[in-house]
Write a protein that holds these residues in place. Structure first.
Motif, mmCIF file in Angstrom:
data_model
loop_
_atom_site.group_PDB
_atom_site.id
_atom_site.type_symbol
_atom_site.label_atom_id
_atom_site.label_comp_id
_atom_site.label_asym_id
_atom_site.label_seq_id
_atom_site.Cartn_x
_atom_site.Cartn_y
_atom_site.Cartn_z
ATOM 1 N N VAL A 27 0.684 -1.293 0.022
ATOM 2 C CA VAL A 27 0.010 0.105 -0.019
ATOM 3 C C VAL A 27 0.900 1.309 -0.188
ATOM 4 O O VAL A 27 1.885 1.360 0.695
ATOM 5 C CB VAL A 27 -0.814 -0.017 1.074
ATOM 6 N N PRO A 37 -5.798 9.597 -2.669
ATOM 7 C CA PRO A 37 -6.116 8.327 -2.065
ATOM 8 C C PRO A 37 -4.847 7.214 -2.005
ATOM 9 O O PRO A 37 -4.012 7.426 -2.598
ATOM 10 C CB PRO A 37 -7.365 7.693 -2.960
ATOM 11 N N TYR A 38 -5.143 6.481 -1.079
ATOM 12 C CA TYR A 38 -3.898 5.400 -1.003
ATOM 13 C C TYR A 38 -4.137 4.511 -2.511
ATOM 14 O O TYR A 38 -5.083 4.264 -3.036
ATOM 15 C CB TYR A 38 -3.859 4.465 0.187
ATOM 16 N N ARG A 39 -2.856 4.023 -2.723
ATOM 17 C CA ARG A 39 -2.950 3.034 -4.012
ATOM 18 C C ARG A 39 -2.163 1.661 -3.449
ATOM 19 O O ARG A 39 -1.348 1.508 -2.611
ATOM 20 C CB ARG A 39 -1.755 3.699 -4.914
ATOM 21 N N SER A 71 -5.843 2.883 -7.488
ATOM 22 C CA SER A 71 -6.420 3.712 -6.308
ATOM 23 C C SER A 71 -7.573 2.909 -5.630
ATOM 24 O O SER A 71 -8.222 2.263 -6.004
ATOM 25 C CB SER A 71 -7.114 4.846 -6.935
ATOM 26 N N MET A 72 -7.133 2.821 -4.244
ATOM 27 C CA MET A 72 -7.900 2.326 -3.200
ATOM 28 C C MET A 72 -8.318 0.638 -3.467
ATOM 29 O O MET A 72 -9.358 0.308 -2.904
ATOM 30 C CB MET A 72 -9.006 3.224 -2.948
ATOM 31 N N GLY A 73 -7.504 -0.023 -4.344
ATOM 32 C CA GLY A 73 -7.769 -1.363 -4.417
ATOM 33 C C GLY A 73 -6.566 -2.219 -5.089
ATOM 34 O O GLY A 73 -5.766 -1.650 -5.278
#
Length: 79
Positions: A27, A37-39, A71-73
């Protein structure tokens, strides 16, 4: 922790949990902009046994891994 510059921001990589059998997540959190957003990237579980393994990764390989993020997944391929 391991940090890189990408997409005009600074990203810190952390080893995540199990994504599915045989795979873990890496992450990336944006430390320079709280609005990003986190990646997440999915990697074979044996590639990184610990955060230390991730921190030893050369910068060019970390950038390559960042390039595989979503992004986020996590990206999944279904057979």
């Amino acid at each position: 922790m391991t940090a890189i510059k990408a997409d005009n921001d600074t990203w810190t990589a952390e080893l995540g949990g199990v994504a599915r059998e045989g795979f873990r997540t890496v992450v990336f959190f944006c430390s320079s902009n709280g609005q990003r957003p986190y990646r997440v990237a999915e990697v074979p579980a044996e590639r990184f046994a610990s955060q230390d393994d991730l921190e030893r990764l050369p910068e060019n390989e970390l950038r390559e891994l960042f390039g595989e993020t979503t992004s986020m997944g996590v990206r999944r391929s279904y057979d």
